[in-house]
Design a protein around this motif. Structure first.
Motif, PDB file in Angstrom:
ATOM      1  N   THR A 221       0.823  -1.213   0.000  1.00  0.00           N
ATOM      2  CA  THR A 221       0.000   0.000   0.000  1.00  0.00           C
ATOM      3  C   THR A 221       0.854   1.259   0.000  1.00  0.00           C
ATOM      4  O   THR A 221       0.635   2.180  -0.799  1.00  0.00           O
ATOM      5  N   ILE A 225       1.304   4.230  -3.064  1.00  0.00           N
ATOM      6  CA  ILE A 225       0.858   5.619  -2.913  1.00  0.00           C
ATOM      7  C   ILE A 225       2.023   6.619  -2.928  1.00  0.00           C
ATOM      8  O   ILE A 225       1.781   7.831  -3.036  1.00  0.00           O
ATOM      9  N   ILE A 226       3.272   6.135  -2.834  1.00  0.00           N
ATOM     10  CA  ILE A 226       4.405   7.065  -2.888  1.00  0.00           C
ATOM     11  C   ILE A 226       5.206   6.922  -4.189  1.00  0.00           C
ATOM     12  O   ILE A 226       6.087   7.735  -4.453  1.00  0.00           O
ATOM     13  N   PHE A 231      -1.556   5.410  -8.949  1.00  0.00           N
ATOM     14  CA  PHE A 231      -1.991   5.250  -7.554  1.00  0.00           C
ATOM     15  C   PHE A 231      -1.258   6.183  -6.603  1.00  0.00           C
ATOM     16  O   PHE A 231      -1.501   6.157  -5.400  1.00  0.00           O
ATOM     17  N   GLN A 232      -0.363   7.008  -7.123  1.00  0.00           N
ATOM     18  CA  GLN A 232       0.431   7.876  -6.258  1.00  0.00           C
ATOM     19  C   GLN A 232      -0.439   8.953  -5.607  1.00  0.00           C
ATOM     20  O   GLN A 232      -1.179   9.672  -6.274  1.00  0.00           O
ATOM     21  N   LEU A 233      -0.352   9.022  -4.284  1.00  0.00           N
ATOM     22  CA  LEU A 233      -1.087  10.017  -3.519  1.00  0.00           C
ATOM     23  C   LEU A 233      -0.157  10.974  -2.780  1.00  0.00           C
ATOM     24  O   LEU A 233      -0.568  12.061  -2.392  1.00  0.00           O
ATOM     25  N   ILE A 234       1.091  10.530  -2.567  1.00  0.00           N
ATOM     26  CA  ILE A 234       2.047  11.339  -1.809  1.00  0.00           C
ATOM     27  C   ILE A 234       3.283  11.565  -2.666  1.00  0.00           C
ATOM     28  O   ILE A 234       3.894  10.611  -3.151  1.00  0.00           O
TER      29      ILE A 234
END
Length: 296
Positions: A221, A225-226, A231-234
């Protein structure tokens, strides 16, 4: 808190604690080598050595387990090939793709790494968990094998070394590396506890599997996200070694799905074994009551 609970459950016998006397120093040594000799992990040789060792142990354990079943020699041979051939092909294809940069984010508009992680689990888990032949094999194998095998997870301490060198963000490296190390360290402890044949040992092995699953889920996960992609959120600042290049990409592309399947098989085996033991206890109880009535 989770780590403390799992640690407390995995150490009923003193022998389980003693296993840490050699696994812990080995892990510290490996981390130190990765920190002081950057070329060591980057060469890919340690990854190759570990994979070959695990591959050989799986092949040997599978063969020994099949020898303990009631299957005919032909059925044992067929079962061994049905498992080892796809596993070997999977390893070879993944390794070749990693070397050729197939999993790099820049290689294609849509990253293939998530597919490499999830497809083997989606395809392999139902086949392994629903197969009657695999069930027979699990019944014949010692329950400790699938647990102790994941000692290789201590090699995940390399992520901590990368973080210490400033090459990986702590947001990912600290939980992923620490979780891998704890899973690997307690693999031997859980196996020793399980070998005692007690309810506490069974509980320790189940909790160890759950902790190992949670570690992998968290690492996947956070990685998604990184990392650059859909799917990158950060968005993190600073340098990074890049987990999508060889040899580091082999961990998410092959080691992670393989470890998930091993956890799933271990839990299936523990469940089958506990059911068998309960059935034996119930049968013995009824038999004792019947004999008592006959005597009276």
């Amino acid at each position: 808190m989770i780590t403390h609970a799992v640690s407390a459950a995995i150490v009923p016998p003193r022998s389980a604690w003693r296993s840490l006397l050699w696994t812990a120093p080995f892990t510290v040594l490996w981390t130190s080598l990765n920190y002081s000799l950057p070329m060591l992990p980057e060469s890919g040789l340690p990854a190759l050595a570990v994979r070959l060792m695990v591959h050989g142990l799986l092949a040997l354990g599978l063969s020994l387990g099949l020898e303990s079943t009631d299957l005919t020699p032909g059925q044992r041979r067929t079962t061994w090939l049905a498992i080892m051939v796809p596993f070997t092909l999977w390893a070879a294809v993944t390794w070749t793709a990693a070397i050729n940069g197939v999993f790099r984010t820049s290689a294609s508009p849509l990253s293939l790494l998530p597919a490499a992680i999830f497809l083997p689990v989606i395809i392999g888990a139902p086949l392994l968990l629903l197969s009657k032949r695999v069930g027979q094999l699990l019944d014949a194998m010692p329950t400790t094998w699938l647990v102790a095998l994941q000692l290789y997870r201590v090699f995940g301490s390399q992520w901590l070394a990368y973080w210490l060198r400033g090459l990986l963000p702590g947001l990912w490296a600290l939980p992923a590396g620490t979780g891998d190390v704890l899973t690997g360290l307690f693999a031997v402890s859980a196996a020793i506890a399980l070998a005692n044949g007690t309810a506490e040992g069974l509980k320790a092995a189940i909790l160890w599997n759950i902790f190992g699953f949670a570690d992998l889920a968290l690492a996947i996960t956070l990685g998604m996200i990184i990392s650059p992609g859909p799917f990158q959120l950060i968005l993190l600042n600073g340098s990074s070694i890049g987990l999508d290049g060889y040899p580091n990409v082999l961990t998410p592309a092959f080691v992670v799905p393989g470890s998930i399947l091993l956890h799933a098989l271990s839990l299936r085996q523990l469940r089958r074994r506990s059911r068998s033991e309960v059935a034996t206890m119930v049968a013995s109880s009824y038999s004792g009551r019947f004999l008592k009535k006959q005597i009276n």
